[in-house]
Design a protein around this motif. Structure first.
Motif, short mmCIF file in Angstrom:
data_model
loop_
_atom_site.label_atom_id
_atom_site.label_comp_id
_atom_site.label_asym_id
_atom_site.label_seq_id
_atom_site.Cartn_x
_atom_site.Cartn_y
_atom_site.Cartn_z
N MET A 92 0.82 -1.19 0.00
CA MET A 92 0.00 0.00 0.00
C MET A 92 0.87 1.25 0.00
O MET A 92 0.60 2.18 -0.73
N HIS A 93 1.93 1.26 0.80
CA HIS A 93 2.79 2.45 0.85
C HIS A 93 3.61 2.60 -0.43
O HIS A 93 4.19 3.66 -0.67
N VAL A 117 0.20 4.25 -2.93
CA VAL A 117 -0.46 5.53 -2.65
C VAL A 117 0.35 6.74 -3.11
O VAL A 117 -0.20 7.64 -3.74
N TYR A 175 0.28 11.30 4.46
CA TYR A 175 -1.00 10.63 4.62
C TYR A 175 -0.87 9.55 5.69
O TYR A 175 0.23 9.21 6.12
N LEU A 220 -8.92 8.32 0.08
CA LEU A 220 -8.83 7.09 -0.70
C LEU A 220 -9.28 5.91 0.15
O LEU A 220 -9.17 5.93 1.36
N VAL A 226 -7.25 0.58 -5.33
CA VAL A 226 -7.32 1.82 -4.57
C VAL A 226 -8.22 2.75 -5.36
O VAL A 226 -8.06 2.90 -6.58
N ILE A 284 -7.45 5.86 3.60
CA ILE A 284 -6.31 6.78 3.63
C ILE A 284 -6.84 8.21 3.73
O ILE A 284 -7.77 8.60 3.02
#
Length: 148
Positions: A1-2, A5, A19, A45, A98, A123
């Motif tokens: 995920m990191h 995004v 974020y 998000l 996402v 997020i």
């Protein structure tokens, strides 16, 4: 995920890179289980990572967020990408989606005898309220005693 995004924020030309994950949860759906249409307010998000999917439990629906499309709905003789009010996305193990948190989505009832497992998250920008944009309008000047 990191890893995903930051690229999304760059693609959207968002000038805010700090974020945080505001929520994260796992979902296990057995046969017949579904999620009704919903969205994730107060986030920018939302996302979902599919750990385990099976035929009959491998889709998510994204619904048209424009309310007017539900009011004026002429008869459709053939569904196409241009006239449908929702999009069905087929997923598999390891898929991560996402999407804008305001986008309504749902999951149809599972038709699989095996459990579908996913991990969802939201997020939002860190310290968002401390960095709100100034209004585009200018406040009116306060009247003076002579003008009042």
């Amino acid at each position: 995920m990191h890893r995903v995004v930051p690229g999304i924020l760059r693609f959207l030309k968002i000038g805010y890179d700090a974020y945080q994950i505001t929520g994260c949860w796992a979902t296990v759906l057995s046969r017949g289980a579904a999620h009704p249409i919903h969205q994730h307010p107060n986030n920018f998000l939302s996302g979902v990572y599919y750990v385990r999917t099976h035929r009959g439990a491998d889709t998510i629906n994204f619904h048209d967020p424009r309310n007017q499309t539900g009011i004026i709905r002429p008869p459709v003789v053939e569904l196409t990408a241009e006239n449908t009010d929702h999009v069905v996305v087929r997923v598999k193990d390891g898929t991560m989606l996402v999407f804008p948190a305001y986008l309504q989505h749902s999951v149809d009832a599972s038709a699989s005898d095996e459990e579908r497992i996913s991990v969802s998250f939201n997020i939002m920008f860190s310290s968002f309220t401390e960095h709100l944009s100034k209004p585009l309008w200018q406040p009116a000047a306060a009247p003076t005693r002579a003008n009042a």
